[in-house]
Write a protein that holds these residues in place. Sequence first.
Motif, PDB file in Angstrom:
ATOM      1  N   GLN A 186       8.553  51.234  45.250  1.00  0.00           N
ATOM      2  CA  GLN A 186       9.247  51.869  44.130  1.00  0.00           C
ATOM      3  C   GLN A 186       8.713  53.278  43.886  1.00  0.00           C
ATOM      4  OE1 GLN A 186       8.555  50.193  40.207  1.00  0.00           O
ATOM      5  NE2 GLN A 186      10.703  50.408  39.677  1.00  0.00           N
ATOM      6  N   TYR A 201      15.244  40.296  46.665  1.00  0.00           N
ATOM      7  CA  TYR A 201      15.797  40.137  45.320  1.00  0.00           C
ATOM      8  C   TYR A 201      14.789  40.459  44.214  1.00  0.00           C
ATOM      9  CZ  TYR A 201      19.405  37.752  47.985  1.00  0.00           C
ATOM     10  OH  TYR A 201      20.383  37.453  48.904  1.00  0.00           O
ATOM     11  N   ASN A 202      13.772  41.264  44.541  1.00  0.00           N
ATOM     12  CA  ASN A 202      12.845  41.697  43.495  1.00  0.00           C
ATOM     13  C   ASN A 202      13.607  42.531  42.466  1.00  0.00           C
ATOM     14  OD1 ASN A 202      10.954  44.186  42.592  1.00  0.00           O
ATOM     15  ND2 ASN A 202       9.759  42.310  42.717  1.00  0.00           N
ATOM     16  N   ASP A 203      13.450  42.204  41.195  1.00  0.00           N
ATOM     17  CA  ASP A 203      14.231  42.860  40.138  1.00  0.00           C
ATOM     18  C   ASP A 203      14.030  44.377  40.109  1.00  0.00           C
ATOM     19  OD1 ASP A 203      15.339  40.496  39.354  1.00  0.00           O
ATOM     20  OD2 ASP A 203      13.977  40.159  37.672  1.00  0.00           O
ATOM     21  N   LEU A 204      12.758  44.799  40.173  1.00  0.00           N
ATOM     22  CA  LEU A 204      12.467  46.230  40.105  1.00  0.00           C
ATOM     23  C   LEU A 204      13.135  46.992  41.239  1.00  0.00           C
ATOM     24  CD1 LEU A 204       8.650  46.200  39.191  1.00  0.00           C
ATOM     25  CD2 LEU A 204      10.529  46.924  37.714  1.00  0.00           C
ATOM     26  N   ASN A 245      15.496  45.909  43.331  1.00  0.00           N
ATOM     27  CA  ASN A 245      16.942  45.711  43.381  1.00  0.00           C
ATOM     28  C   ASN A 245      17.660  46.635  42.404  1.00  0.00           C
ATOM     29  OD1 ASN A 245      18.290  43.933  45.186  1.00  0.00           O
ATOM     30  ND2 ASN A 245      19.298  43.004  43.427  1.00  0.00           N
ATOM     31  N   ASN A 246      17.131  46.732  41.189  1.00  0.00           N
ATOM     32  CA  ASN A 246      17.754  47.599  40.192  1.00  0.00           C
ATOM     33  C   ASN A 246      17.680  49.063  40.614  1.00  0.00           C
ATOM     34  OD1 ASN A 246      18.325  45.371  38.636  1.00  0.00           O
ATOM     35  ND2 ASN A 246      16.598  45.642  37.249  1.00  0.00           N
ATOM     36  N   THR A 262      23.328  39.653  45.155  1.00  0.00           N
ATOM     37  CA  THR A 262      22.230  39.336  44.239  1.00  0.00           C
ATOM     38  C   THR A 262      22.668  38.303  43.203  1.00  0.00           C
ATOM     39  OG1 THR A 262      21.397  41.592  44.495  1.00  0.00           O
ATOM     40  CG2 THR A 262      20.504  40.310  42.676  1.00  0.00           C
ATOM     41  N   GLU A 316      20.603  35.462  41.526  1.00  0.00           N
ATOM     42  CA  GLU A 316      20.184  35.762  40.159  1.00  0.00           C
ATOM     43  C   GLU A 316      21.409  35.701  39.254  1.00  0.00           C
ATOM     44  OE1 GLU A 316      18.711  35.975  37.071  1.00  0.00           O
ATOM     45  OE2 GLU A 316      17.067  36.452  38.450  1.00  0.00           O
ATOM     46  N   SER A 347      21.330  37.618  35.012  1.00  0.00           N
ATOM     47  CA  SER A 347      21.017  39.036  34.787  1.00  0.00           C
ATOM     48  C   SER A 347      22.203  39.725  34.128  1.00  0.00           C
ATOM     49  CB  SER A 347      20.676  39.726  36.110  1.00  0.00           C
ATOM     50  OG  SER A 347      20.551  41.122  35.911  1.00  0.00           O
ATOM     51  N   LEU A 363      23.075  43.091  35.879  1.00  0.00           N
ATOM     52  CA  LEU A 363      23.855  43.007  37.115  1.00  0.00           C
ATOM     53  C   LEU A 363      25.329  42.751  36.819  1.00  0.00           C
ATOM     54  CD1 LEU A 363      21.509  41.029  39.537  1.00  0.00           C
ATOM     55  CD2 LEU A 363      22.064  43.462  39.569  1.00  0.00           C
TER      56      LEU A 363
END
Length: 381
Positions: free
Chosen positions: A204, A232-235, A237-238, A260, A264, A267, A270
């Motif tokens: 990141q 699929y790590n949130d940080l 992926n976003n 995703t 998930e 979310s 998303l």
Amino acid sequence: MMKKRYIFAVTILMVSSTSAFSQKTQLYIARNSVGKLQAAISNKQDQKTQLSILGEGIKAAEAAEKDRETKKWPETWAIKSYLSSYIAIIDPSQDNSDKYYDLAINAIDSAKRFDKFEDNTGLITASSYNVNIKKQQKGKAAYQAKDFGAAFKYLKEVSDFFPKDTILAVNAALSAEGVKNEDEALSYFKRAKDNGIINPVVFQRMAGIYKSKLDNDMALKTIQEGLIKNPYNDLLNNDYINLLLDTEKYTEARQVIENTLKVETRSKLLYFLYGYLHQKNTNMGTAELAYNKALDIDRNYFDALYQLGLVYINLSNDALEPSKKDVAAFTSNLNRAEVILSQAHKVNRKDKPTINLLIDIYTRKNRFDRAQELKAQLEEF
């Protein structure tokens, strides 16, 4: 007379031999203290015992250092560097620790200069190792004190000494970020990545640096690498989705979100982004479903409320197109827009675009009193 001169000469010789023997004995004591220290460490003897051995050894090494002969022996300096470096990392007195840290660095330099045949490589290497442990301590203390310049100076050197250590590389990179040195930060983050780190924050941070350099291709590539190691790590992926949106890669962004959402399902962000992309593509039906999914998770999610209100306004306007002229659909969607935007207004009473949309809706419905109330709110703002 001859006899007296002979006795005098013998006396000189005896004094000289005794002095040389004394200095070699000091070197022997210093050498022996290294062995005693190793035994103390192996036997897990306490710090006080170890410092006592070190004190004895340092005293002998300094005596040997002052002798005209042994001061040029590489062993003298190698032993002094090792003993000094060990004091630097275990002495509880900060002043004493710093003193022997400086002495160790100077002794290492002298040992390397004199050790032409590399007979003392083991001691010199061990000393350098200990010095870098001390540098790590100093770098950590500097970082905690927010002295990022000093922290980077120490941690950079430590990382260069232990190039395979990913944590040290990350710490050096974070210190470089502290002094706004993005090139150095990127270099040490890359070192951590190349040596197998999987922490998503590293990817990141690297992507953020590339983005600040306007190198969006490398930013995307870096996040993709991070997602391979952290699916699929949130940080990540976003950030990936946002970067795809920023670079107007809408099709790719929608595909990432769809994949995703299979994993998930809770979310709201998303679902909101998925709705936004379909709304942008004038696919209002799918956008409506996505925003409602987001609101099922958080009924007061302002962004979803606002965009859903826009969907209903667009649908109501579309119903009045000459080819349709569907008054019932116009009225139904306008009513839905009013309900949703009123809820958005309750969530965020100071949002001017929401108030303006409500004024337009009430004006269309001939509810001028309500429209006037909202106009008064705008004037207050």
